[in-house]
Design a protein around this motif. Structure first.
Motif, PDB file in Angstrom:
ATOM      1  N   PHE A  24       0.438  -1.089  -0.102  1.00 47.53           N
ATOM      2  CA  PHE A  24      -0.207  -0.317  -0.054  1.00 47.53           C
ATOM      3  C   PHE A  24       0.658   1.453   0.112  1.00 47.53           C
ATOM      4  O   PHE A  24       0.099   2.356  -0.901  1.00 47.53           O
ATOM      5  CB  PHE A  24      -0.982   0.021   0.933  1.00 47.53           C
ATOM      6  N   ASP A  25       1.694   0.890   0.485  1.00 46.64           N
ATOM      7  CA  ASP A  25       3.117   2.355   0.337  1.00 46.64           C
ATOM      8  C   ASP A  25       3.452   2.404  -1.280  1.00 46.64           C
ATOM      9  O   ASP A  25       3.265   3.513  -1.250  1.00 46.64           O
ATOM     10  CB  ASP A  25       4.685   2.001   1.183  1.00 46.64           C
ATOM     11  N   ILE A  49       1.174   7.913   4.868  1.00 46.38           N
ATOM     12  CA  ILE A  49       2.136   6.848   5.513  1.00 46.38           C
ATOM     13  C   ILE A  49       3.276   7.525   5.775  1.00 46.38           C
ATOM     14  O   ILE A  49       4.105   6.353   6.095  1.00 46.38           O
ATOM     15  CB  ILE A  49       2.334   5.910   3.897  1.00 46.38           C
ATOM     16  N   GLY A  50       3.310   8.835   5.797  1.00 48.26           N
ATOM     17  CA  GLY A  50       4.003   9.404   6.338  1.00 48.26           C
ATOM     18  C   GLY A  50       4.892   8.937   7.675  1.00 48.26           C
ATOM     19  O   GLY A  50       6.025   8.869   7.960  1.00 48.26           O
ATOM     20  N   ALA A 180      -6.508   4.009   1.201  1.00 49.55           N
ATOM     21  CA  ALA A 180      -6.028   5.894   1.162  1.00 49.55           C
ATOM     22  C   ALA A 180      -7.894   5.792   1.323  1.00 49.55           C
ATOM     23  O   ALA A 180      -8.261   6.818   2.467  1.00 49.55           O
ATOM     24  CB  ALA A 180      -5.888   6.703  -0.011  1.00 49.55           C
ATOM     25  N   ALA A 181      -8.898   5.193   0.911  1.00 46.47           N
ATOM     26  CA  ALA A 181      -9.968   5.144   1.269  1.00 46.47           C
ATOM     27  C   ALA A 181     -10.193   5.086   3.447  1.00 46.47           C
ATOM     28  O   ALA A 181     -11.141   5.698   3.680  1.00 46.47           O
ATOM     29  CB  ALA A 181     -10.778   4.277   0.799  1.00 46.47           C
ATOM     30  N   TRP A 315       2.187  -0.775  17.276  1.00 43.68           N
ATOM     31  CA  TRP A 315       1.725   0.269  18.424  1.00 43.68           C
ATOM     32  C   TRP A 315       1.839   1.560  17.396  1.00 43.68           C
ATOM     33  O   TRP A 315       1.474   2.467  17.513  1.00 43.68           O
ATOM     34  CB  TRP A 315       2.800   0.001  19.175  1.00 43.68           C
ATOM     35  N   THR A 316       3.264   1.562  16.666  1.00 48.72           N
ATOM     36  CA  THR A 316       3.519   2.436  15.562  1.00 48.72           C
ATOM     37  C   THR A 316       1.674   3.576  15.345  1.00 48.72           C
ATOM     38  O   THR A 316       1.476   4.035  14.459  1.00 48.72           O
ATOM     39  CB  THR A 316       4.855   2.639  14.547  1.00 48.72           C
ATOM     40  N   TYR A 317       1.177   2.050  14.456  1.00 47.03           N
ATOM     41  CA  TYR A 317       0.435   1.862  13.532  1.00 47.03           C
ATOM     42  C   TYR A 317      -1.187   2.449  14.136  1.00 47.03           C
ATOM     43  O   TYR A 317      -1.590   3.497  13.749  1.00 47.03           O
ATOM     44  CB  TYR A 317      -0.317   0.426  12.783  1.00 47.03           C
TER      45      TYR A 317
END
Length: 334
Positions: A24-25, A49-50, A180-181, A315-317
């Motif tokens: 997806f990136d 995605i940053g 993106a959606a 955890w980041t997500y």
């Protein structure tokens, strides 16, 4: 199950994680030209995605490192025979990372536009080339009795491999559109849903043709199950995005990618790189692996490190789970 079999499975899992996350990136990078209408919308897409794009690439480093340590002959033949395509992927990944970091360093429109062009092309090219690479690995390449690739660069761009490249590009772009959606609000979210339907249809046709070809070429009962799972999941992802269920669609598109990778590795086993010249010259999990002692040490290290990596990445997500839109872009010009 021998340790070399275990590491064949673990490498398959690492590639699955990489294609699921980096897929997806790459899709978002392609969407900066297909979906975004202005600079503000491109910023929205890039910001989705940053916080995670660089962490996603850890899976590639892990997969390559595991291949080097567990199957050195596989690594040597792969990276020498596929040197130019893999070098191009590496250059793209480097430039892509620089583009993400440097795009907003200056306010000039030309500066930002050039970096946005870089993001697009360095997302599109690896999405194609990974499919070409794995298409060749599965289909078989010219490997001689000394475990060396003796074909030319042109041999890698055969019809089957090129179709594989189109499949990964279509699937990754569809995966990115659904993401993106899932991660945006407002008009861009609505347009992402509509675009996902068209991309999903294209991906379905290409994937069906590629998987049927793969099954007829080298498939067995196990790979047939993976093929069916991939096609059913992709159909489900299209239906889900049509119903506005982005979360389900994203999960199912991820299952499609996972099943595609499973198809690759199930058709390969016990080979890791089949020889198109002579089956006896193929690299296998047995003749290409490291010593049992090396694999034992690697297993202990992986058992300790892998859960830690997965926890902090999860955890980041979770931290950056909220949707964003153009209203969250304070100044679209800088």
């Amino acid at each position: 199950m021998e340790l070399h079999d275990v590491w064949f499975v673990l490498i398959a899992v690492l590639w699955t994680g990489y294609f699921f996350l980096e897929g997806f990136d790459f899709g978002i990078g392609v969407l900066t030209k297909l979906l975004a209408r202005d600079r503000a919308e491109r910023r929205v897409l890039i910001n989705t995605i940053g916080p995670v794009w660089d962490g996603n690439e850890v899976w590639l480093l892990s997969a390559a490192g595991a291949t080097f340590a567990a199957f050195p002959d596989w690594y040597a033949t792969l990276f020498s025979g596929f040197y130019l395509p893999l070098l191009l992927i590496l250059v793209c990944l480097i430039l892509r990372g620089v583009a993400f970091e440097y795009r907003a360093k200056r306010p000039e429109e030309s500066w930002q536009r050039n970096w946005e062009h870089t993001i697009f092309w360095t997302s599109l090219l690896p999405a194609v080339l990974w499919g070409v690479a794995f298409g060749n690995i599965v289909h078989g390449v010219k490997i001689d009795a000394h475990k060396e690739y003796v074909g030319g660069l042109g041999d890698l761009f055969n019809p089957y491999a090129l179709l594989g490249g189109l499949v990964t590009l279509a699937l990754f772009t569809f995966h990115g559109t659904v993401f993106a959606a899932l991660k945006t609000v407002g008009d861009i979210r609505v347009r992402a849903r509509r675009l996902a339907l068209g991309l999903g249809a294209v991906a379905a046709v290409l994937t069906l043709g590629f998987l049927v070809w793969t099954q007829l070429d080298r498939g067995d009962g196990g790979s047939l199950i993976a093929v069916i799972v991939a096609l059913v999941a992709l159909a489900g992802a299209i239906v889900a995005i049509a119903a506005g269920r982005e979360g389900w669609s994203f999960a199912l598109s991820g299952v499609t990618i996972a099943a595609l990778v499973a198809t690759f590795f199930l058709t390969l086993f016990p080979d890791v790189m089949p020889s198109s010249l002579n089956d006896a010259w193929s690299l296998t999990v047995t003749n290409a692996s490291s010593t049992p002692y090396t694999l034992k040490i690697m297993t202990w290290c992986a058992g300790i490190a892998t859960p830690v990596v997965m926890l902090y990445q999860g955890w980041t997500y979770w931290v950056f789970r909220k949707r964003i839109g153009t209203q969250h872009i304070a100044d679209a010009t800088h």
